[in-house]
Scaffold this active site. Structure first.
Site, PDB file in Angstrom:
ATOM      1  CG  ASN A 219      -1.691   1.226   1.447  1.00  0.00           C
ATOM      2  OD1 ASN A 219      -1.824   2.042   0.531  1.00  0.00           O
ATOM      3  ND2 ASN A 219      -2.235   1.395   2.648  1.00  0.00           N
ATOM      4  CD1 TRP A 220       3.288   1.093  -3.090  1.00  0.00           C
ATOM      5  CD2 TRP A 220       3.378   2.473  -4.860  1.00  0.00           C
ATOM      6  NE1 TRP A 220       3.982   0.449  -4.088  1.00  0.00           N
ATOM      7  CE2 TRP A 220       4.055   1.276  -5.187  1.00  0.00           C
ATOM      8  CE3 TRP A 220       3.296   3.482  -5.818  1.00  0.00           C
ATOM      9  CZ2 TRP A 220       4.649   1.066  -6.424  1.00  0.00           C
ATOM     10  CZ3 TRP A 220       3.888   3.277  -7.055  1.00  0.00           C
ATOM     11  CH2 TRP A 220       4.562   2.080  -7.353  1.00  0.00           C
ATOM     12  CE  LYS A 221      -0.038   3.353   4.785  1.00  0.00           C
ATOM     13  NZ  LYS A 221       0.087   3.478   6.221  1.00  0.00           N
TER      14      LYS A 221
ATOM     15  CG  HIS B 299      -5.647   2.048   5.356  1.00  0.00           C
ATOM     16  ND1 HIS B 299      -5.206   2.994   6.245  1.00  0.00           N
ATOM     17  CD2 HIS B 299      -4.623   1.171   5.193  1.00  0.00           C
ATOM     18  CE1 HIS B 299      -3.959   2.701   6.602  1.00  0.00           C
ATOM     19  NE2 HIS B 299      -3.578   1.598   5.975  1.00  0.00           N
TER      20      HIS B 299
ATOM     21  CD  GLU C   3      -2.818   5.634   6.756  1.00  0.00           C
ATOM     22  OE1 GLU C   3      -2.836   5.698   5.515  1.00  0.00           O
ATOM     23  OE2 GLU C   3      -1.891   5.091   7.392  1.00  0.00           O
TER      24      GLU C   3
ATOM     25  CD  GLU D 138      -3.249  -2.359   7.424  1.00  0.00           C
ATOM     26  OE1 GLU D 138      -2.163  -2.591   6.898  1.00  0.00           O
ATOM     27  OE2 GLU D 138      -3.910  -1.334   7.200  1.00  0.00           O
TER      28      GLU D 138
ATOM     29  N   GLY E 134       2.854   2.290  10.787  1.00  0.00           N
ATOM     30  CA  GLY E 134       3.836   3.361  10.605  1.00  0.00           C
ATOM     31  C   GLY E 134       4.570   3.735  11.883  1.00  0.00           C
TER      32      GLY E 134
ATOM     33  CB  SER F  56       5.571  -1.718  11.982  1.00  0.00           C
ATOM     34  OG  SER F  56       5.215  -0.360  12.201  1.00  0.00           O
TER      35      SER F  56
ATOM     36  N   GLY G  30       2.944  -1.147   4.254  1.00  0.00           N
ATOM     37  CA  GLY G  30       2.966   0.275   3.926  1.00  0.00           C
ATOM     38  C   GLY G  30       4.382   0.728   3.620  1.00  0.00           C
ATOM     39  N   GLY G  31       5.044   1.313   4.609  1.00  0.00           N
ATOM     40  CA  GLY G  31       6.372   1.902   4.432  1.00  0.00           C
ATOM     41  C   GLY G  31       7.357   1.015   3.681  1.00  0.00           C
TER      42      GLY G  31
HETATM   43  P1  PGA Z   1       3.058   0.327   7.626  1.00  0.00           P
HETATM   44  O1  PGA Z   1       1.587   0.555   7.050  1.00  0.00           O
HETATM   45  O2  PGA Z   1       3.567  -0.963   7.040  1.00  0.00           O
HETATM   46  O3  PGA Z   1       3.843   1.515   7.160  1.00  0.00           O
HETATM   47  O4  PGA Z   1       2.933   0.249   9.112  1.00  0.00           O
HETATM   48  C1  PGA Z   1       0.704  -0.515   6.853  1.00  0.00           C
HETATM   49  C2  PGA Z   1      -0.615  -0.002   6.293  1.00  0.00           C
HETATM   50  O5  PGA Z   1      -1.088   1.047   6.745  1.00  0.00           O
HETATM   51  O6  PGA Z   1      -1.208  -0.624   5.398  1.00  0.00           O
END
Ligand code: PGA
Length: 253
Positions: A10-12, A98, A100, A170, A176, A216, A237-238
């Protein structure tokens, strides 16, 4: 057939067109063929989807996801993207719910149920995200919290429709933050989610459901997380923004 193993990135809101093109090229060159029953999913921003689709076209095992969509089919919703538009770009999956989106865009379980319907109506699959904030975990209420998210967001679906859903657990406190859930916390929650699905549908449906862990996840912890019996892969994510890290995570599945 055993359930699918999935590594999704997930590149956001990251990568412009040129950076994204390079990242996909790098991922394609460092990862080997995912193998039978393994899928690699890349979820770039909307602006990248058409180009990414052309880059992934001839690579088996690689699929494209969008990070969100609108619940209506079309209309006067300036700035929004409908599921049918994504379908026309060869998108196979849409991430729905998600944390967010829930947090910054006030997306409720009821709205997410409508978005889920919109995605499934176009013949795509849903990656439905659930997970509790830290204060809920501290009160040990995480099971009830996640059960409500699943019940209100997904359990209106027929058993047939539910076959096209993947759940991503998640925990918000792990996203993150560098603070990953322990393998025990992940396994416990994934087993709980599977039992909730078995209770609503049946054991066979629960057994076929792929449940991804997110928060993470990185090359150092992916293998241990993915080795848990109810963890069927990850939503990354990251670490999905670094080709080498993402390829190591793919190799860990
Ligand atoms: P993260 O994000 O791996 O940077 O913690 C995961 C996500 O929000 O899908």
């Amino acid at each position: 057939m055993s359930r699918k193993k999935i590594v999704a990135g997930n590149w956001k809101m990251n990568q412009n067109l040129f950076e994204g093109k390079q990242l996909i090229q790098d991922i394609l060159s460092c990862s080997t063929e995912p193998g039978a029953n393994v899928q690699v999913i890349i979820a770039p921003p909307f602006t990248q989807l058409a180009l990414a689709a052309s880059q992934l076209k001839d690579r088996s095992g690689f699929f494209l996801a969008a990070q969100n969509c609108h619940q209506e089919k079309s209309g006067a919703y300036t700035g929004e993207i409908a599921a049918g538009m994504l379908k026309s770009l060869d998108v196979s999956y849409v991430i729905i719910g998600h944390s967010e989106r829930r947090q910054y865009f006030n997306e409720s379980n009821q709205l997410l149920a409508q978005k889920t319907d919109a995605v499934l109506a176009e013949g795509m699959q849903v990656i439905f995200c659930v997970g509790e904030p830290l204060e809920i975990r501290d009160q040990e209420q995480q099971n009830d919290y996640v059960k409500t998210q699943i019940t209100e967001g997904l359990f209106h679906l027929s058993k047939d429709a539910f076959q096209h859903v993947i759940i991503a657990y998640e925990p918000i406190w792990a996203i993150g933050t560098g603070r990953t859930a322990t393998t025990e916390q992940a396994q416990d929650m994934h087993a709980f989610i599977r039992s909730v699905v078995a209770g609503h549908y049946d054991a066979a449906t629960a057994d076929q459901l792929s449940i991804l862990y997110g928060g993470s996840c990185n090359p150092a912890n992916a293998e241990a997380l993915f080795a848990c019996p109810d963890v069927d892969g990850g939503l990354i994510g990251g670490a999905s923004l670094k080709a080498k890290d993402f390829c190591s995570i793919i190799a860990a599945r």
